[in-house]
Design an enzyme around this catalytic site. Sequence first.
Site, PDB file in Angstrom:
ATOM      1  N   HIS A  97       0.860  -1.186   0.000  1.00 20.96           N
ATOM      2  CA  HIS A  97       0.000   0.000   0.000  1.00 20.96           C
ATOM      3  C   HIS A  97       0.898   1.239   0.000  1.00 20.96           C
ATOM      4  CE1 HIS A  97      -3.145   2.422   2.601  1.00 20.96           C
ATOM      5  NE2 HIS A  97      -2.922   2.974   1.417  1.00 20.96           N
TER       6      HIS A  97
ATOM      7  N   MET B 140       1.408   4.821   0.329  1.00 22.28           N
ATOM      8  CA  MET B 140       0.905   6.126   0.786  1.00 22.28           C
ATOM      9  C   MET B 140       2.010   7.134   0.529  1.00 22.28           C
ATOM     10  SD  MET B 140      -0.921   4.911   4.300  1.00 22.28           S
ATOM     11  CE  MET B 140       0.019   3.396   4.344  1.00 22.28           C
TER      12      MET B 140
ATOM     13  N   MET C  89     -10.229   2.861   2.460  1.00 25.90           N
ATOM     14  CA  MET C  89      -9.687   3.217   3.774  1.00 25.90           C
ATOM     15  C   MET C  89     -10.854   3.432   4.737  1.00 25.90           C
ATOM     16  SD  MET C  89      -6.437   3.032   3.666  1.00 25.90           S
ATOM     17  CE  MET C  89      -6.184   3.579   5.366  1.00 25.90           C
TER      18      MET C  89
ATOM     19  N   GLY D 207      -2.231   6.955   7.525  1.00 22.71           N
ATOM     20  CA  GLY D 207      -1.078   7.594   8.152  1.00 22.71           C
ATOM     21  C   GLY D 207      -0.623   6.952   9.440  1.00 22.71           C
ATOM     22  N   PHE D 208      -1.550   6.330  10.168  1.00 21.27           N
ATOM     23  CA  PHE D 208      -1.192   5.757  11.472  1.00 21.27           C
ATOM     24  C   PHE D 208      -1.982   4.476  11.702  1.00 21.27           C
ATOM     25  CE2 PHE D 208      -1.364  10.375  11.649  1.00 21.27           C
ATOM     26  CZ  PHE D 208      -0.069  10.702  12.024  1.00 21.27           C
ATOM     27  N   GLY D 209      -1.365   3.551  12.411  1.00 15.70           N
ATOM     28  CA  GLY D 209      -2.099   2.380  12.880  1.00 15.70           C
ATOM     29  C   GLY D 209      -2.873   2.755  14.133  1.00 15.70           C
ATOM     30  N   GLY D 210      -3.749   1.858  14.556  1.00 15.60           N
ATOM     31  CA  GLY D 210      -4.410   2.012  15.851  1.00 15.60           C
ATOM     32  C   GLY D 210      -5.517   3.051  15.918  1.00 15.60           C
TER      33      GLY D 210
ATOM     34  N   ASP E  19      -9.237  -1.228   5.214  1.00 15.73           N
ATOM     35  CA  ASP E  19      -7.988  -0.989   5.947  1.00 15.73           C
ATOM     36  C   ASP E  19      -8.187   0.133   6.961  1.00 15.73           C
ATOM     37  OD1 ASP E  19      -5.353  -0.667   6.717  1.00 15.73           O
ATOM     38  OD2 ASP E  19      -4.636   0.053   4.769  1.00 15.73           O
ATOM     39  N   GLY E  20      -7.991  -0.216   8.226  1.00 18.62           N
ATOM     40  CA  GLY E  20      -8.013   0.803   9.269  1.00 18.62           C
ATOM     41  C   GLY E  20      -9.060   0.519  10.329  1.00 18.62           C
TER      42      GLY E  20
ATOM     43  N   GLY F 230      -3.931  -4.465  11.646  1.00 22.78           N
ATOM     44  CA  GLY F 230      -2.605  -4.299  12.239  1.00 22.78           C
ATOM     45  C   GLY F 230      -2.669  -4.564  13.726  1.00 22.78           C
TER      46      GLY F 230
END
Length: 227
Positions: free
Chosen positions: A68, A70, A141, A146-149, A179-180, A201
């Site tokens: 992926h 980005m 998305m 930009g960030f996990g969690g 994703d996300g 993740g």
Amino acid sequence: MSRPLLIAPSVLAADFGHLADEVRAVERAGADWIHVDIMDGRFVPEISFGPAVVRAIKRAATRPLNVHLMVVEPERSLQAYAEAGADHLLVQAEPGSTVHLHRVLSQVRELGKRPGVVIDPATPLAWIEHVLHLVDIVLVMTVNPGFGGQKFLPEMLPKIASLRALCEERGLNPHIEVDGGQDPATVASVVQAGADVIVAGTAIFGKADYAEAVDQIRRNGTKQGRY
Ligand code: DX5
Ligand code: ZN
């Protein structure tokens, strides 16, 4: 059109000090694809890693690498990621990434890799309707990239459903990947809406037992009847 639900652990949440072991561990736990997030510090604020690390992941992996991008101007680095071992190359649809989306997706195919297009939460489906026939994967998305969690955005559910309907209307059958913020509690709703690949993740690498985490996501998604 029914196909098995696929689980793609995102190595962004893995222990980078033991990346090869982490990849082998999620494969043993039942991962179908390995999701690899490339962040360039421009399209998104963070920097993750580049082709050298993808090559190391490839050496440890037996499952397809779902890469992926980005990044700004993915056209400049497609070849490097292809050579590093990416099996799928997913590019963001937004002009802040590439200004020539149709061309970039064609380039991925020319490199012999499976093309995918990614849409951010605020990006309408209209932005990809004229490239749908070029892709094997559409990644929706379900957080801002930009960030996990981060927390799952349920307002993406109607978008996933409209995308599935649009594909059916066109006689197309790309994977619809989400994703996300995915976890055992969200997966039923995204599968119900039409997703067939779940990226996770934190919900996998954040757990002590990866196999149990993968199984729970698969179980909750498979109950939906669509798969
Ligand atoms: C977010 C990345 C995701 C991320 C998901 O920008 O594209 O792949 O790793 O992480 P979780 O599952 O923790 O939301
Ligand atoms: Zn991702």
